[in-house]
Design a protein around this motif. Sequence first.
Motif, PDB file in Angstrom:
ATOM      1  N   LEU A   1      50.039 -63.374  19.091  1.00  0.00           N
ATOM      2  CA  LEU A   1      49.443 -64.664  19.369  1.00  0.00           C
ATOM      3  C   LEU A   1      48.041 -64.715  18.490  1.00  0.00           C
ATOM      4  O   LEU A   1      47.338 -65.712  18.416  1.00  0.00           O
ATOM      5  CB  LEU A   1      48.812 -64.987  20.680  1.00  0.00           C
ATOM      6  CG  LEU A   1      49.757 -64.953  21.655  1.00  0.00           C
ATOM      7  CD1 LEU A   1      49.381 -64.906  23.355  1.00  0.00           C
ATOM      8  CD2 LEU A   1      50.281 -66.577  21.654  1.00  0.00           C
ATOM      9  N   GLU A   2      48.118 -63.772  17.336  1.00  0.00           N
ATOM     10  CA  GLU A   2      47.112 -63.667  16.626  1.00  0.00           C
ATOM     11  C   GLU A   2      45.615 -63.263  17.187  1.00  0.00           C
ATOM     12  O   GLU A   2      44.541 -63.657  16.696  1.00  0.00           O
ATOM     13  CB  GLU A   2      46.781 -64.717  15.461  1.00  0.00           C
ATOM     14  CG  GLU A   2      48.123 -64.627  14.626  1.00  0.00           C
ATOM     15  CD  GLU A   2      48.441 -65.983  13.557  1.00  0.00           C
ATOM     16  OE1 GLU A   2      47.320 -66.632  13.768  1.00  0.00           O
ATOM     17  OE2 GLU A   2      49.276 -66.059  13.024  1.00  0.00           O
ATOM     18  N   LYS A   3      45.633 -62.680  18.417  1.00  0.00           N
ATOM     19  CA  LYS A   3      44.293 -62.175  18.980  1.00  0.00           C
ATOM     20  C   LYS A   3      44.124 -60.902  18.559  1.00  0.00           C
ATOM     21  O   LYS A   3      44.575 -60.128  19.395  1.00  0.00           O
ATOM     22  CB  LYS A   3      44.545 -62.440  20.535  1.00  0.00           C
ATOM     23  CG  LYS A   3      44.725 -63.888  21.226  1.00  0.00           C
ATOM     24  CD  LYS A   3      44.721 -63.948  22.458  1.00  0.00           C
ATOM     25  CE  LYS A   3      44.741 -65.327  23.415  1.00  0.00           C
ATOM     26  NZ  LYS A   3      45.020 -65.419  24.601  1.00  0.00           N
ATOM     27  N   ASN A   4      43.681 -60.814  17.477  1.00  0.00           N
ATOM     28  CA  ASN A   4      43.934 -59.343  16.784  1.00  0.00           C
ATOM     29  C   ASN A   4      43.048 -58.295  17.512  1.00  0.00           C
ATOM     30  O   ASN A   4      43.507 -57.203  17.892  1.00  0.00           O
ATOM     31  CB  ASN A   4      43.643 -59.325  15.362  1.00  0.00           C
ATOM     32  CG  ASN A   4      44.661 -59.979  14.347  1.00  0.00           C
ATOM     33  OD1 ASN A   4      45.656 -60.453  15.429  1.00  0.00           O
ATOM     34  ND2 ASN A   4      44.755 -60.296  13.311  1.00  0.00           N
ATOM     35  N   GLN A   5      41.756 -58.695  17.716  1.00  0.00           N
ATOM     36  CA  GLN A   5      40.734 -57.796  18.264  1.00  0.00           C
ATOM     37  C   GLN A   5      41.358 -57.386  19.718  1.00  0.00           C
ATOM     38  O   GLN A   5      41.360 -56.043  19.932  1.00  0.00           O
ATOM     39  CB  GLN A   5      39.436 -58.401  18.346  1.00  0.00           C
ATOM     40  CG  GLN A   5      38.360 -57.245  18.754  1.00  0.00           C
ATOM     41  CD  GLN A   5      38.409 -56.003  17.783  1.00  0.00           C
ATOM     42  OE1 GLN A   5      38.508 -56.377  16.623  1.00  0.00           O
ATOM     43  NE2 GLN A   5      38.008 -54.907  18.353  1.00  0.00           N
ATOM     44  N   GLN A   6      41.829 -58.202  20.427  1.00  0.00           N
ATOM     45  CA  GLN A   6      42.347 -57.766  21.801  1.00  0.00           C
ATOM     46  C   GLN A   6      43.537 -56.986  21.684  1.00  0.00           C
ATOM     47  O   GLN A   6      43.535 -55.939  22.628  1.00  0.00           O
ATOM     48  CB  GLN A   6      42.730 -59.065  22.682  1.00  0.00           C
ATOM     49  CG  GLN A   6      41.312 -59.706  23.073  1.00  0.00           C
ATOM     50  CD  GLN A   6      41.826 -61.223  23.737  1.00  0.00           C
ATOM     51  OE1 GLN A   6      41.905 -61.952  22.691  1.00  0.00           O
ATOM     52  NE2 GLN A   6      41.906 -61.324  24.985  1.00  0.00           N
ATOM     53  N   ALA A   7      44.351 -57.157  20.863  1.00  0.00           N
ATOM     54  CA  ALA A   7      45.502 -56.510  20.543  1.00  0.00           C
ATOM     55  C   ALA A   7      45.204 -54.946  20.038  1.00  0.00           C
ATOM     56  O   ALA A   7      45.724 -54.105  20.835  1.00  0.00           O
ATOM     57  CB  ALA A   7      46.387 -56.790  19.380  1.00  0.00           C
ATOM     58  N   VAL A   8      44.072 -55.008  19.470  1.00  0.00           N
ATOM     59  CA  VAL A   8      43.712 -53.563  18.892  1.00  0.00           C
ATOM     60  C   VAL A   8      43.160 -52.790  20.023  1.00  0.00           C
ATOM     61  O   VAL A   8      43.695 -51.505  20.108  1.00  0.00           O
ATOM     62  CB  VAL A   8      42.400 -53.634  17.798  1.00  0.00           C
ATOM     63  CG1 VAL A   8      41.803 -52.424  17.559  1.00  0.00           C
ATOM     64  CG2 VAL A   8      43.044 -54.042  16.535  1.00  0.00           C
TER      65      VAL A   8
ATOM     66  N   GLU B   1      45.326 -50.057  12.358  1.00  0.00           N
ATOM     67  CA  GLU B   1      44.752 -50.269  11.125  1.00  0.00           C
ATOM     68  C   GLU B   1      45.235 -51.531  10.255  1.00  0.00           C
ATOM     69  O   GLU B   1      43.878 -52.087   9.844  1.00  0.00           O
ATOM     70  CB  GLU B   1      45.235 -49.236  10.036  1.00  0.00           C
ATOM     71  CG  GLU B   1      44.741 -47.690  10.667  1.00  0.00           C
ATOM     72  CD  GLU B   1      45.507 -46.744  10.177  1.00  0.00           C
ATOM     73  OE1 GLU B   1      46.148 -46.633   9.185  1.00  0.00           O
ATOM     74  OE2 GLU B   1      45.291 -45.501  10.720  1.00  0.00           O
ATOM     75  N   ALA B   2      46.118 -52.196  10.399  1.00  0.00           N
ATOM     76  CA  ALA B   2      46.403 -53.201   9.521  1.00  0.00           C
ATOM     77  C   ALA B   2      45.767 -54.494  10.212  1.00  0.00           C
ATOM     78  O   ALA B   2      45.014 -55.399   9.477  1.00  0.00           O
ATOM     79  CB  ALA B   2      48.014 -53.583   9.547  1.00  0.00           C
ATOM     80  N   LEU B   3      45.535 -54.377  11.676  1.00  0.00           N
ATOM     81  CA  LEU B   3      44.965 -55.533  12.265  1.00  0.00           C
ATOM     82  C   LEU B   3      43.592 -55.600  11.895  1.00  0.00           C
ATOM     83  O   LEU B   3      42.671 -56.599  11.847  1.00  0.00           O
ATOM     84  CB  LEU B   3      45.358 -55.373  13.859  1.00  0.00           C
ATOM     85  CG  LEU B   3      46.728 -55.779  14.254  1.00  0.00           C
ATOM     86  CD1 LEU B   3      46.946 -55.468  15.801  1.00  0.00           C
ATOM     87  CD2 LEU B   3      46.929 -57.418  13.877  1.00  0.00           C
ATOM     88  N   GLU B   4      42.937 -54.258  12.004  1.00  0.00           N
ATOM     89  CA  GLU B   4      41.551 -54.218  11.720  1.00  0.00           C
ATOM     90  C   GLU B   4      41.196 -54.711  10.357  1.00  0.00           C
ATOM     91  O   GLU B   4      40.050 -55.368  10.211  1.00  0.00           O
ATOM     92  CB  GLU B   4      41.051 -52.702  11.996  1.00  0.00           C
ATOM     93  CG  GLU B   4      40.992 -52.211  13.529  1.00  0.00           C
ATOM     94  CD  GLU B   4      40.497 -50.883  13.594  1.00  0.00           C
ATOM     95  OE1 GLU B   4      40.726 -50.235  12.869  1.00  0.00           O
ATOM     96  OE2 GLU B   4      39.648 -50.622  14.618  1.00  0.00           O
ATOM     97  N   LYS B   5      41.962 -54.150   9.484  1.00  0.00           N
ATOM     98  CA  LYS B   5      41.863 -54.781   8.185  1.00  0.00           C
ATOM     99  C   LYS B   5      41.844 -56.304   7.950  1.00  0.00           C
ATOM    100  O   LYS B   5      40.992 -56.921   7.365  1.00  0.00           O
ATOM    101  CB  LYS B   5      43.117 -54.263   7.069  1.00  0.00           C
ATOM    102  CG  LYS B   5      42.363 -53.880   5.871  1.00  0.00           C
ATOM    103  CD  LYS B   5      43.470 -53.106   5.058  1.00  0.00           C
ATOM    104  CE  LYS B   5      43.306 -51.459   5.109  1.00  0.00           C
ATOM    105  NZ  LYS B   5      44.449 -50.969   4.149  1.00  0.00           N
ATOM    106  N   MET B   6      42.933 -56.911   8.412  1.00  0.00           N
ATOM    107  CA  MET B   6      43.037 -58.274   8.777  1.00  0.00           C
ATOM    108  C   MET B   6      41.660 -59.243   9.217  1.00  0.00           C
ATOM    109  O   MET B   6      41.109 -59.883   8.918  1.00  0.00           O
ATOM    110  CB  MET B   6      44.085 -58.846   9.331  1.00  0.00           C
ATOM    111  CG  MET B   6      45.340 -58.640   8.531  1.00  0.00           C
ATOM    112  SD  MET B   6      46.808 -58.800   9.528  1.00  0.00           S
ATOM    113  CE  MET B   6      46.838 -60.403  10.516  1.00  0.00           C
ATOM    114  N   SER B   7      40.984 -58.550  10.369  1.00  0.00           N
ATOM    115  CA  SER B   7      39.994 -59.186  11.146  1.00  0.00           C
ATOM    116  C   SER B   7      38.647 -58.417  10.439  1.00  0.00           C
ATOM    117  O   SER B   7      37.709 -58.966  11.207  1.00  0.00           O
ATOM    118  CB  SER B   7      40.170 -58.932  12.574  1.00  0.00           C
ATOM    119  OG  SER B   7      40.222 -57.664  12.926  1.00  0.00           O
ATOM    120  N   GLY B   8      38.834 -57.736   9.424  1.00  0.00           N
ATOM    121  CA  GLY B   8      37.462 -57.378   8.908  1.00  0.00           C
ATOM    122  C   GLY B   8      36.547 -56.585   9.876  1.00  0.00           C
ATOM    123  O   GLY B   8      35.364 -56.320   9.640  1.00  0.00           O
TER     124      GLY B   8
END
Length: 458
Positions: free
Chosen positions: A412-419, A443-450
């Motif tokens: 769902l592209e809720k990246n921070q919550q996913a991390v 790591e990939a998700l963190e990179k994406m959300s900076g």
Amino acid sequence: MKAATKIHSLIIITILFSLTTVQSVLAQAGQKNEPFTFTKVDLELLKQCELLDQRLEKEGLVYTDEALNVYLDQIGKTVLPPGLSPENIKWRFRVLRDPEFNAFALPNGSIYLNSGLLSLMENESQLAGVIGHEVAHALNRHGYKHNRSTRKKIFTINLLSVAGGAGGAAGAVASAVISSVATVSQALLVVSIFGYSRELEKEADLFATKRLFESDSDPKEMINLFNLLHRDYDVENIGYFYIDHPSLEERIAYVNQLIQSNPSKTISPEYLSVSRTRYLSKTEELARHTVQLAIGNRKFRTALAISQRLVDFNPDSSENLLCLAEAYRSLGPRTIEPTGEEFSSKGRKQALDRKAKMTFAEEEAALMSTPIGKTAWKTNQVNAEEQYRKALELDKNNANAYRGLGMLYERLEKNQQAVELYRKYLELRPGALDRTLIQRRVEALEKMSGSSANDPGK
Ligand SMILES: [Zn+2]
């Protein structure tokens, strides 16, 4: 993998055409009570049975749970006719890791119950009914008779090549069983996967019903069992394998007739309730395992049905709610119930084509591009999230629920919550087999959300 699947289904269909002829020959030769004398051909088949028993075990297809095996033995014993010890039969009851709703008996008395069927059935009388049906095939030597009448004429196709083609597909446990059988013995493929002629199947059904009458079980559960066996949640059933089997209506009609012609049998409601609860708790863990198998075999609606059964039986189990959540999440862009179009011959063909030609990701993308797919995904996502939350309310340390919810949020592209959820998973399961994989995702998700500067120890 895709090409192999396609070859597999083509060959299966070709075999069917031959089988229809075979089965009508068999029907004429299907006398039951003549004494059985073993010939060289029969002894060869017996040897193949032993080999197949060993192979299924060696390939990890046999589910091992000592307590469940003891239980199956107990129920099996209530069905076996007393005082009989037929030559070259040793009764053994085993569970196969296979989500298809199937069971079979080898001529040597090994009875295999698929985890899919065990996870769908509802009580001990149904279990006794299935075992009774399979016992009849072995007891009345149906496998040997079938083998004698067909061995030279039919299988012009080299099934060994089918096994080579269909096997090896990652996670495809269902076809792993088929290819194991095909590798060991072509004759046993009929016994285990296709089944027998109308007459022999009817004989087995009636035998089972009689045994239910003679034991504590409820013969009427045979009818419910047939209804379960004929379910086709994923509209892809190997139903066409059983081309010459009695139809559902036929089976219900002749079993009802037998029930009505017998003096009425009273079964106390207490017994029914106790035997139901006992059955469902003995198979609970197996059913959870089957949910994973079904998802791995892209049988998402089967997974959903089994998970729902688990939650209905034991709604306070965090693991059961997790199964339901996983089933909804993997259902993705598919509707909970198949659409009318899926049941049409055009719809079935399209689904087969998709499975044969597309990777899983391509299939998902194709379904997501339709309005029905989009709506279905929204519903499934809401349901999945709700069940993950409930699972975590019941058990804050349910690591897999954090991982599953993380995957849902990632999609769902809720990246921070996913991390955050992935981290919680890794914290609870430091030795997880997929640790590296999940770490890479983080790591990939963190990179994406900076947000790579976040505290990794959180
Ligand atoms: Zn049968």
